[in-house]
Design a protein around this motif. Structure first.
Motif, short mmCIF file in Angstrom:
data_model
loop_
_atom_site.label_atom_id
_atom_site.label_comp_id
_atom_site.label_asym_id
_atom_site.label_seq_id
_atom_site.Cartn_x
_atom_site.Cartn_y
_atom_site.Cartn_z
N THR A 38 10.21 2.85 -5.02
CA THR A 38 8.80 2.48 -5.04
C THR A 38 8.03 3.10 -6.20
OG1 THR A 38 8.79 2.02 -2.69
CG2 THR A 38 6.66 2.49 -3.68
N MET A 61 5.14 10.14 -3.17
CA MET A 61 6.22 9.81 -2.22
C MET A 61 6.94 11.07 -1.75
SD MET A 61 7.95 6.55 -4.19
CE MET A 61 9.25 6.33 -2.95
N ALA A 94 4.71 13.06 0.61
CA ALA A 94 4.64 12.42 1.93
C ALA A 94 5.90 12.74 2.72
CB ALA A 94 4.48 10.90 1.77
N PHE A 95 7.02 12.74 2.03
CA PHE A 95 8.30 12.97 2.70
C PHE A 95 8.39 14.38 3.29
CE2 PHE A 95 12.92 13.66 2.93
CZ PHE A 95 13.31 12.50 3.58
N PHE A 138 -3.96 -0.72 -8.76
CA PHE A 138 -2.99 -0.86 -7.68
C PHE A 138 -2.03 0.32 -7.63
CE2 PHE A 138 -3.61 -5.74 -7.82
CZ PHE A 138 -4.83 -5.58 -7.17
N ARG A 178 -2.99 3.30 -8.15
CA ARG A 178 -3.77 4.26 -7.37
C ARG A 178 -3.58 4.00 -5.88
NH1 ARG A 178 -9.33 2.50 -8.18
NH2 ARG A 178 -8.84 1.23 -6.37
N GLU A 179 -3.60 2.72 -5.49
CA GLU A 179 -3.47 2.40 -4.07
C GLU A 179 -2.09 2.75 -3.52
OE1 GLU A 179 -5.77 1.88 -1.90
OE2 GLU A 179 -7.19 1.96 -3.56
N VAL A 180 -1.07 2.61 -4.36
CA VAL A 180 0.25 3.03 -3.88
C VAL A 180 0.22 4.52 -3.57
CG1 VAL A 180 2.71 3.20 -4.41
CG2 VAL A 180 1.42 1.23 -5.21
N ARG A 211 -2.34 6.37 -2.82
CA ARG A 211 -3.16 6.60 -1.63
C ARG A 211 -2.40 6.21 -0.36
NH1 ARG A 211 -8.48 3.71 -1.46
NH2 ARG A 211 -8.95 5.17 0.20
N THR A 212 -1.62 5.14 -0.45
CA THR A 212 -0.84 4.74 0.72
C THR A 212 0.12 5.86 1.13
OG1 THR A 212 -1.01 2.42 0.06
CG2 THR A 212 0.74 2.97 1.61
N TYR A 213 0.60 6.60 0.14
CA TYR A 213 1.47 7.75 0.43
C TYR A 213 0.65 9.01 0.72
CZ TYR A 213 5.66 5.10 -0.47
OH TYR A 213 6.67 4.18 -0.37
N GLY A 214 -0.67 8.85 0.82
CA GLY A 214 -1.49 9.97 1.27
C GLY A 214 -2.04 10.86 0.18
N PHE A 237 3.53 -2.86 -12.43
CA PHE A 237 2.14 -2.40 -12.47
C PHE A 237 1.59 -2.42 -13.90
CE2 PHE A 237 3.78 -0.94 -8.48
CZ PHE A 237 2.73 -1.16 -7.62
N ARG A 279 2.82 1.48 6.55
CA ARG A 279 2.59 2.79 5.96
C ARG A 279 3.59 3.81 6.50
NH1 ARG A 279 -3.36 5.08 6.21
NH2 ARG A 279 -2.83 5.33 8.40
N ARG A 330 6.28 5.83 4.10
CA ARG A 330 6.31 7.29 4.00
C ARG A 330 7.63 7.90 4.45
NH1 ARG A 330 0.11 9.19 5.63
NH2 ARG A 330 -0.90 7.99 3.97
N GLY A 354 10.63 5.38 2.14
CA GLY A 354 10.41 5.28 0.69
C GLY A 354 9.94 3.92 0.22
N LEU A 372 7.93 0.61 -0.13
CA LEU A 372 6.62 0.07 0.22
C LEU A 372 6.81 -1.41 0.56
CD1 LEU A 372 3.46 1.05 -0.20
CD2 LEU A 372 3.57 -0.69 -1.97
N TYR A 429 4.45 -4.53 -3.79
CA TYR A 429 3.83 -4.03 -5.02
C TYR A 429 2.67 -4.89 -5.50
CZ TYR A 429 8.33 -1.56 -5.24
OH TYR A 429 9.43 -0.81 -4.96
N MET A 438 -1.36 -4.76 -3.16
CA MET A 438 -2.12 -3.52 -3.04
C MET A 438 -3.59 -3.78 -2.73
SD MET A 438 0.39 -1.66 -3.07
CE MET A 438 -0.60 -0.25 -2.55
N ASN A 461 -6.23 1.13 3.51
CA ASN A 461 -6.47 2.55 3.16
C ASN A 461 -7.95 2.90 3.30
OD1 ASN A 461 -3.76 2.97 2.57
ND2 ASN A 461 -4.01 2.52 0.38
#
Lengths: 464, 464
Positions: free
Chosen positions: A119, A158, A161-162, A181, A183-185, A187-190, A430, B383, B387, B390, B392, B429, B432, B439
C-alpha cells in the motif's frame, strides 16, 4: 563486454523469478563492512566533530543509532516480527520484462525488481517497519518524519499502525497539495499529516519568514520533523532515505535480487536505479557492490537522477547539513547545498539536495556511474513501460526505466546481449497529477543553470 | 458444522498459499454446464425472444457471443496470448490473514484471494484481456465500454493498449468527478474517456432530458457505450460484469483458489464476495459451486451487496433490461429496475440495478446466501483490514471483508474453527475521496425506502 549469460536460455525462464517465503533473507547486509574507503562520519551540528552514539540516540531510537554507526559488522539479523511483516509483501517479484524487450526489439535481457506491491506503493516499507519495530521495542510512544512524494510517510504510517505507535508526518507542501489522496491514506492508517513548511515548528517559521511561498523541500520537512520529535516526550525521528541504517534495511532488495538471479544462474551486467537520497539504489546494489569490492565480480552500476536536482552529476562532494534548517547532523556527500530549492513540478521523491554518504563515497571512488535525465523523457519511458509491462510506474522509478531503455536501445545497435536489471521502486497511482500534465502535453523540463546551483553551493559550510 | 480442517496445522502454513506459474489454470470453467436449472436466456429487445448468435455478434465480438450462449461446454481453453498476459500479475496470492485473525481473537481461519496486484487495481483485467484478445483476433479496430468505479475501464484500457486497439470509455459521471486520476490512468494507456450521461449519444441525451443533473449509473453508461459501438465501424462493445462470458473468464479466480487450497489440503467453509454485477463473486465461487452442484462437497456462499443498491436482497427475480436506456438485451435476474438510480456517494462498482443471471438463478435456487451491509460499517471493516493486513481495500471488496469479520466474530463466540475465504477484488487507491469522508466522520448511509424502490420495480417490462 562478452555475454556472461551465454548458457542461459532466456526463453525458458518464467516471467517472474520468484523466491519462496523460506528463501526470504534472514539478515540485512551492511555494505560499509566491505568498503575500503568508508563513508566519512556524520558530524554533530553542535561540535562539528564525529557524532557520538549518545548524540545520535537523542534523534533516533537506540538500535537505529547503533546501526547508523556500525561500519564493521557485515550482517544484521532481521528480527522475527519484521520477517513476519515482510511476508505480507515480500519476496518482491523479479520480473523478466519480455514485453518491453519485444517492443524495443533489443537483444538485451531486461529484468525489474518490483517493490510496489504494497500500500505504500514503494520499497520504503522495508525500512519503515524496521524503524517502527525498534522504536516499539524501546518503549517509545511515537515517531515523526517527513515525506516528499508521500511514499515514505505512507510506509511509516502503515508500520506505526501495525505496532500501535503514534505517527506524525511533515509532508512537503507542494506534494501535500498535489496529492491530497496520499494524505488520506496516511490518515486512514491513523497518522497526522502537516504540510511543510508549517508554523508549528521554529524551523518551519524561519523558512516561511525567508520564503513565504516556499513549495517546501525534503530538507525543510526534515528540520521540522526532527524539531518536533525533540520536543515531544517518548518520540524519536525516523528518516526514509540518505542514512546508512536505511541502506542496511533496504539491502533486502538486493539480497532477494541476487538470490533470484543465482537460482536461475544469471549474472546481470547493468544494475540501474533512481537516486534521490539513495535508499533504493543503495539497497538494490548492496550485495553486487560487495562482490565488486571483494573482487569477486564486476557490474556496471548506474545511478539516475533528475536533471532538475542533479546532486551527483553537478553537486559537490563535501560536508553539508542533511536538512535545510541546519539542525541535523552534517554528512559528507554529493550535495547541491542544503538551501537548494528544487522545482516543485518534478518527482517528489528525488527532490533532495544531498545523497547517501555511502553512495557518494562509491561514486567518488569511481565504482558507479551517474546520469541525469529530463522529466519529459522520463514520462515517455514510463508510458512505454506501462503499456507494455502493465505496471504504471512511479515518476521516481521511471528515471531508472529511462536509462534502462536507453541501454537496451544501444544493445539493439551494437548487438550486445547485456542483462539489465532495473530497480522499479514503486507505482505511480498517486502521481496522476504529473501524468495528466504529460498526457496533456504541457509538462515542462527544468534544468537549473550554473547560477541557480551556485545559490546552494556557495553556502556550503566550511569544515575543518 | 464440524471442523473439516482438523488435520491442517494452520500455524505451519506459509503466509501466502502461492502457486507457481506452471500451476496457472490453462482452461476457464463454465459453471452453467453443471447447473441443472440453467439461467434463463437473454432476450432480444427487438423481438422479446431468446437472442440469437447473429443478433449478439452485432454487439460483442464473435467469440464472446459464442461463449455467452454456451451452456454445454464445461471448459474453454485459455489462448496462449492470454495465458502469457496473465503471468504479468497471476497467479494472484491467496493469503492467510494471520494478523487479522489475531486482531479479532477468533478461532476462525481467514484467507483472502487478492486480485489487486495490477494497475487496474482489481480482478477486472481477467476478462478485459480476453475480450480485447478476441476483438483483435477478429480484426476489429476498437471497443467501447462503460465504467463505474473506474476499475473496469482501466482494465480494458490496459488490455487495448497491449493489443493495439482503440478504447472508448463512458465513465459514470459521479465517478468521473470523484476520481479524476482514474481517468488519467486510462488516458495514459491511450483510452478516451467521456463522462456519462453525455450528449454524444442518443441514449445519453434522452437521460439528460429526463434527469439533467443525473449523477449517472452503470445502466446508463452501458446504453451509451452500446450505441457508440453500433455506430462506429470496426467496433464492438465490451462489458466488465453481469454477462456469462465474464463469469467464464473470471473463473480463473476460483480455479486458482481451489488449486491453492488443494495444494495445502484445506477445504473452505464460507466463501464470501461482494456482488455488484457478479463478476468477482461468480468467478470466485465457480469451481466450488460446481462441486456443490455435482454433490461432491458443500460450502456456504455469501454474496454481499450494499444496502444502498440491494438487488438480491430487495429486488425482484424477473426479466429486465441490462441498461437504463433499454436498448440492450433483457436478462432474467434479480433487479431493482433498470431505471433505479442509486445514491452517488456509494461504492461505484456495486451501483448496478441488476445481477448476473447465473448468480440470480443460483440464489433463487437457494444455493447461496445474500446480505446487504451499510457503507459506514463497510469502511470500518476496510480500515481494520488496512491496519492489520497492510492492504488498503477497495470499497467494493470491503463489503466482503465486513461479512467475513462478522462471521469470524461469530466463531469467537461459538468457538467454531471455520475456514473463511474472502474475494478481495482490489485496492482502494483511487477511492480516497470516500475514505476521506469516513476519516472525517461525515460519511452517510443511504438505505432506499420501499417507496424509493417501487420507482424502479414498478417499471419492469411485462414478459410473455
Amino acid at each position: 563486454m562478452s555475454n556472461r549469460n551465454s548458457k542461459v536460455d532466456f526463453n525458458k525462464l518464467p516471467y517472474k523469478l520468484q523466491l519462496s517465503e523460506n528463501e526470504l533473507p534472514k539478515q540485512w547486509y551492511n555494505l560499509r563492512a566491505d568498503m575500503k574507503n568508508k563513508p566519512a562520519p556524520l558530524l554533530s551540528p553542535a561540535t562539528m566533530k564525529p557524532i557520538t552514539f549518545e548524540e545520535l540516540r537523542q534523534v533516533f531510537c537506540d538500535e537505529c543509532a547503533r546501526q547508523e554507526l556500525d561500519e564493521v559488522n557485515a550482517f544484521f539479523d532481521i528480527p522475527q516480527a519484521i520477517q513476519d511483516f515482510y511476508k505480507m509483501y515480500r519476496p518482491a517479484p523479479l520480473t523478466h520484462a519480455v514485453f518491453l524487450e519485444k517492443a524495443l526489439n533489443t537483444p538485451a535481457h531486461i529484468f525489474y525488481k518490483f517493490e510496489g506491491n504494497n500500500t505504500s506503493g514503494s520499497h520504503k516499507l522495508n525500512s519503515a517497519i524496521a524503524q517502527a519495530y525498534y522504536a516499539k521495542e524501546q518503549g517509545l510512544t511515537g515517531v515523526t518524519t517527513e515525506t516528499g512524494a508521500g511514499q515514505w510517510g505512507t510506509a511509516l504510517s502503515m508500520a506505526c499502525a501495525f505496532f500501535g505507535l503514534v505517527c506524525k508526518v511533515f509532508m512537503v507542501k507542494c506534494s501535500y497539495e498535489q496529492k491530497p489522496f496520499r494524505r488520506e491514506v496516511m490518515r486512514t492508517y491513523g497518522a497526522s499529516v502537516v504540510p511543510s513548511p508549517s508554523d508549528t515548528t521554529e524551523a518551519g517559521r524561519k523558512i516561511l519568514a525567508d520564503f513565504p511561498d516556499a513549495p517546501g523541500s525534503l530538507g525543510c520537512a526534515i528540520s521540522e520533523a526532527v524539531e518536533c520529535a525533540a520536543n515531544t516526550p517518548g518520540f524519536r525521528y525516523a528518516l526514509g532515505s540518505v542514512l546508512s541504517q536505511v541502506m542496511l534495511h533496504q539491502s533486502i532488495i538486493g539480497l532477494e535480487t541476487a538470490s533470484a538471479f543465482e537460482k536461475y544462474g544469471i549474472e546481470p551486467d547493468i544494475i540501474v536505479g533512481c537516486a534521490g537520497g539513495g535508499s533504493n539504489l543503495g539497497g538494490l546494489i548492496a550485495p553486487f557492490m560487495g562482490r565488486k569490492l571483494r573482487g569477486e565480480a564486476d557490474y556496471h552500476f548506474i545511478a539516475v537522477e533528475p536533471a532538475s536536482c542533479p546532486s551527483l552529476t553537478r553537486g559537490k562532494f563535501a560536508y553539508d547539513y542533511c536538512d535545510t534548517g541546519r539542525i541535523c547532523p552534517l554528512s559528507k556527500m554529493y550535495t547541491l547545498g542544503c538551501r537548494f530549492m528544487p522545482s516543485s513540478s518534478h518527482a517528489g521523491g528525488l527532490r533532495y539536495h544531498g545523497m547517501s554518504s555511502i553512495l557518494s563515497q562509491l561514486y567518488d571512488d569511481g565504482l558507479m556511474e551517474a546520469r541525469s535525465v529530463k522529466q519529459t523523457d522520463v514520462f515517455a519511458a514510463a508510458r512505454e513501460f506501462a503499456r507494455t509491462e502493465g505496471i504504471l510506474p512511479a515518476p521516481e522509478s521511471s528515471h531508472a526505466i529511462r536509462v534502462a531503455i536507453d541501454e537496451a536501445i544501444k544493445c539493439r545497435e551494437t548487438g550486445e546481449e547485456k542483462t539489465i536489471v532495473i530497480g522499479l521502486t514503486g507505482t505511480g497511482y498517486f502521481d496522476m497529477f504529473s501524468y495528466q500534465k504529460f498526457n496533456d502535453g504541457v509538462m515542462q523540463d527544468y534544468i537549473p543553470t550554473d547560477e541557480d546551483l551556485m545559490q546552494g553551493l556557495s553556502q556550503l559550510p566550511e569544515i575543518g
